[in-house]
Design a protein around this motif. Sequence first.
Motif, PDB file in Angstrom:
ATOM      1  N   LEU A 111       4.169  24.957 -10.559  1.00  0.00           N
ATOM      2  CA  LEU A 111       2.654  24.183 -10.893  1.00  0.00           C
ATOM      3  C   LEU A 111       3.073  22.650  -9.496  1.00  0.00           C
ATOM      4  O   LEU A 111       1.731  22.869  -9.580  1.00  0.00           O
ATOM      5  N   GLU A 112       3.900  22.309 -10.073  1.00  0.00           N
ATOM      6  CA  GLU A 112       4.020  21.211  -8.859  1.00  0.00           C
ATOM      7  C   GLU A 112       4.153  21.216  -7.900  1.00  0.00           C
ATOM      8  O   GLU A 112       3.138  20.144  -7.431  1.00  0.00           O
ATOM      9  N   LYS A 113       3.839  22.481  -6.917  1.00  0.00           N
ATOM     10  CA  LYS A 113       3.662  22.456  -6.173  1.00  0.00           C
ATOM     11  C   LYS A 113       2.162  23.034  -5.386  1.00  0.00           C
ATOM     12  O   LYS A 113       2.159  22.831  -4.398  1.00  0.00           O
ATOM     13  N   LEU A 114       1.174  22.892  -6.787  1.00  0.00           N
ATOM     14  CA  LEU A 114      -0.399  23.359  -6.201  1.00  0.00           C
ATOM     15  C   LEU A 114      -1.321  21.747  -6.292  1.00  0.00           C
ATOM     16  O   LEU A 114      -0.661  20.371  -6.826  1.00  0.00           O
ATOM     17  N   LYS A 115      -1.775  22.241  -4.885  1.00  0.00           N
ATOM     18  CA  LYS A 115      -2.645  20.938  -4.419  1.00  0.00           C
ATOM     19  C   LYS A 115      -4.176  20.368  -5.841  1.00  0.00           C
ATOM     20  O   LYS A 115      -4.910  22.567  -5.872  1.00  0.00           O
ATOM     21  N   VAL A 116      -4.302  19.956  -7.062  1.00  0.00           N
ATOM     22  CA  VAL A 116      -5.239  20.411  -7.645  1.00  0.00           C
ATOM     23  C   VAL A 116      -6.233  18.861  -7.391  1.00  0.00           C
ATOM     24  O   VAL A 116      -5.469  17.451  -7.579  1.00  0.00           O
ATOM     25  N   ARG A 117      -7.445  18.759  -7.160  1.00  0.00           N
ATOM     26  CA  ARG A 117      -8.018  17.746  -7.698  1.00  0.00           C
ATOM     27  C   ARG A 117      -8.899  17.223  -8.654  1.00  0.00           C
ATOM     28  O   ARG A 117      -8.623  18.137  -9.710  1.00  0.00           O
ATOM     29  N   GLU A 118      -8.964  16.041  -9.074  1.00  0.00           N
ATOM     30  CA  GLU A 118      -8.667  15.394  -9.840  1.00  0.00           C
ATOM     31  C   GLU A 118     -10.371  16.384 -11.064  1.00  0.00           C
ATOM     32  O   GLU A 118      -9.753  16.163 -12.250  1.00  0.00           O
ATOM     33  N   LYS A 119     -10.931  16.265  -9.879  1.00  0.00           N
ATOM     34  CA  LYS A 119     -12.234  17.255 -11.456  1.00  0.00           C
ATOM     35  C   LYS A 119     -11.476  18.110 -11.640  1.00  0.00           C
ATOM     36  O   LYS A 119     -12.558  18.826 -13.285  1.00  0.00           O
ATOM     37  N   ASP A 120     -11.112  19.656 -10.801  1.00  0.00           N
ATOM     38  CA  ASP A 120     -10.584  20.324 -11.444  1.00  0.00           C
ATOM     39  C   ASP A 120      -9.243  20.192 -12.895  1.00  0.00           C
ATOM     40  O   ASP A 120      -9.314  20.946 -13.853  1.00  0.00           O
ATOM     41  N   MET A 121      -8.727  19.145 -12.353  1.00  0.00           N
ATOM     42  CA  MET A 121      -8.021  18.451 -13.422  1.00  0.00           C
ATOM     43  C   MET A 121      -8.442  18.418 -14.398  1.00  0.00           C
ATOM     44  O   MET A 121      -8.127  18.670 -15.820  1.00  0.00           O
ATOM     45  N   GLU A 122      -9.735  17.898 -14.392  1.00  0.00           N
ATOM     46  CA  GLU A 122     -10.939  17.497 -15.808  1.00  0.00           C
ATOM     47  C   GLU A 122     -11.018  18.183 -16.825  1.00  0.00           C
ATOM     48  O   GLU A 122     -10.678  18.941 -17.801  1.00  0.00           O
ATOM     49  N   ASN A 123     -10.989  19.649 -15.937  1.00  0.00           N
ATOM     50  CA  ASN A 123     -12.128  20.531 -16.363  1.00  0.00           C
ATOM     51  C   ASN A 123     -11.322  21.539 -16.994  1.00  0.00           C
ATOM     52  O   ASN A 123     -11.121  22.255 -18.103  1.00  0.00           O
ATOM     53  N   MET A 124     -10.091  21.690 -15.951  1.00  0.00           N
ATOM     54  CA  MET A 124      -8.676  22.289 -16.819  1.00  0.00           C
ATOM     55  C   MET A 124      -8.355  22.205 -18.549  1.00  0.00           C
ATOM     56  O   MET A 124      -7.810  22.618 -19.267  1.00  0.00           O
ATOM     57  N   LYS A 125      -8.180  20.617 -19.043  1.00  0.00           N
ATOM     58  CA  LYS A 125      -7.507  19.970 -19.533  1.00  0.00           C
ATOM     59  C   LYS A 125      -9.421  20.084 -21.032  1.00  0.00           C
ATOM     60  O   LYS A 125      -8.328  21.039 -21.861  1.00  0.00           O
ATOM     61  N   LYS A 126     -10.300  20.114 -20.146  1.00  0.00           N
ATOM     62  CA  LYS A 126     -11.241  20.021 -21.397  1.00  0.00           C
ATOM     63  C   LYS A 126     -11.032  21.852 -21.793  1.00  0.00           C
ATOM     64  O   LYS A 126     -11.142  21.892 -23.396  1.00  0.00           O
ATOM     65  N   ILE A 127     -11.099  22.630 -20.604  1.00  0.00           N
ATOM     66  CA  ILE A 127     -11.055  23.799 -21.651  1.00  0.00           C
ATOM     67  C   ILE A 127      -9.572  24.533 -22.294  1.00  0.00           C
ATOM     68  O   ILE A 127      -9.574  25.327 -24.073  1.00  0.00           O
ATOM     69  N   THR A 128      -8.623  23.689 -22.384  1.00  0.00           N
ATOM     70  CA  THR A 128      -7.738  23.811 -23.373  1.00  0.00           C
ATOM     71  C   THR A 128      -6.953  23.547 -24.234  1.00  0.00           C
ATOM     72  O   THR A 128      -7.122  23.680 -25.373  1.00  0.00           O
ATOM     73  N   GLU A 129      -8.373  21.851 -24.490  1.00  0.00           N
ATOM     74  CA  GLU A 129      -8.347  21.228 -25.343  1.00  0.00           C
ATOM     75  C   GLU A 129      -9.520  22.430 -26.696  1.00  0.00           C
ATOM     76  O   GLU A 129      -8.937  22.453 -28.060  1.00  0.00           O
ATOM     77  N   GLU A 130     -10.138  22.610 -25.802  1.00  0.00           N
ATOM     78  CA  GLU A 130     -10.958  23.306 -26.608  1.00  0.00           C
ATOM     79  C   GLU A 130     -11.071  24.273 -27.079  1.00  0.00           C
ATOM     80  O   GLU A 130     -11.347  24.888 -28.677  1.00  0.00           O
ATOM     81  N   PHE A 131      -9.630  25.176 -26.193  1.00  0.00           N
ATOM     82  CA  PHE A 131      -9.324  26.375 -26.989  1.00  0.00           C
ATOM     83  C   PHE A 131      -8.598  25.992 -27.840  1.00  0.00           C
ATOM     84  O   PHE A 131      -8.212  26.232 -29.008  1.00  0.00           O
ATOM     85  N   VAL A 132      -7.775  25.124 -27.584  1.00  0.00           N
ATOM     86  CA  VAL A 132      -6.679  24.392 -28.702  1.00  0.00           C
ATOM     87  C   VAL A 132      -7.449  24.573 -30.115  1.00  0.00           C
ATOM     88  O   VAL A 132      -6.849  24.698 -31.273  1.00  0.00           O
ATOM     89  N   VAL A 133      -8.167  23.707 -30.125  1.00  0.00           N
ATOM     90  CA  VAL A 133      -8.772  22.899 -31.628  1.00  0.00           C
ATOM     91  C   VAL A 133     -10.124  24.119 -32.125  1.00  0.00           C
ATOM     92  O   VAL A 133      -9.563  24.504 -33.265  1.00  0.00           O
ATOM     93  N   TRP A 134     -10.217  25.206 -31.396  1.00  0.00           N
ATOM     94  CA  TRP A 134     -10.419  26.089 -32.115  1.00  0.00           C
ATOM     95  C   TRP A 134      -9.713  27.482 -32.293  1.00  0.00           C
ATOM     96  O   TRP A 134      -9.908  27.805 -33.140  1.00  0.00           O
ATOM     97  N   VAL A 135      -8.411  27.213 -32.284  1.00  0.00           N
ATOM     98  CA  VAL A 135      -7.437  28.500 -32.836  1.00  0.00           C
ATOM     99  C   VAL A 135      -6.797  27.931 -33.879  1.00  0.00           C
ATOM    100  O   VAL A 135      -6.523  28.002 -34.980  1.00  0.00           O
ATOM    101  N   SER A 136      -7.158  26.044 -33.521  1.00  0.00           N
ATOM    102  CA  SER A 136      -6.503  25.364 -34.723  1.00  0.00           C
ATOM    103  C   SER A 136      -6.930  25.333 -36.171  1.00  0.00           C
ATOM    104  O   SER A 136      -6.558  25.242 -36.824  1.00  0.00           O
ATOM    105  N   ASP A 137      -8.835  25.657 -36.172  1.00  0.00           N
ATOM    106  CA  ASP A 137      -9.556  25.172 -37.058  1.00  0.00           C
ATOM    107  C   ASP A 137      -9.370  26.521 -37.631  1.00  0.00           C
ATOM    108  O   ASP A 137      -9.045  27.895 -38.146  1.00  0.00           O
TER     109      ASP A 137
END
Length: 125
Positions: free
Chosen positions: A99-125
């Motif tokens: 994954l370190e080889k991928l070029k990821v824009r800041e906007k996409d990184m933030e979007n991905m973080k929101k997705i994983t955070e939301e999913f982790v919260v949902w799974v842990s409820d």
Amino acid sequence: LFFEFLSATNELAGEKKRAGELLLQGFILKLLDCLGYKIEVNFCVSCSKKLLEKGNFFSAEKGGFVCGTCAVKEERKLSVTANVIKIMRIALNSKIASLEKLKVREKDMENMKKITEEFVVWVSD
């Protein structure tokens, strides 16, 4: 899985911050998969059609992405770019270190973080 993550982050120590964030997100996705909570990244979780390039959303409750047509029925959804879906596909199907080889824009990184955070919260409820 954890050893693979530690090995990859150890190699990145002191290097690019965004690459480290991407490795962490990849680790979270793979850990969720190992625990039986794999996010569906190829097909709409509502109608099972292949996701189109644009107009998709993420639904933590449904456990993946929904197409634009099905998203109308969803109350809680996150807008997502095609790049984020591609990055998540790669993360789920590749070794974490690659994954370190991928070029990821800041906007996409933030979007991905929101997705994983939301999913982790949902799974842990």
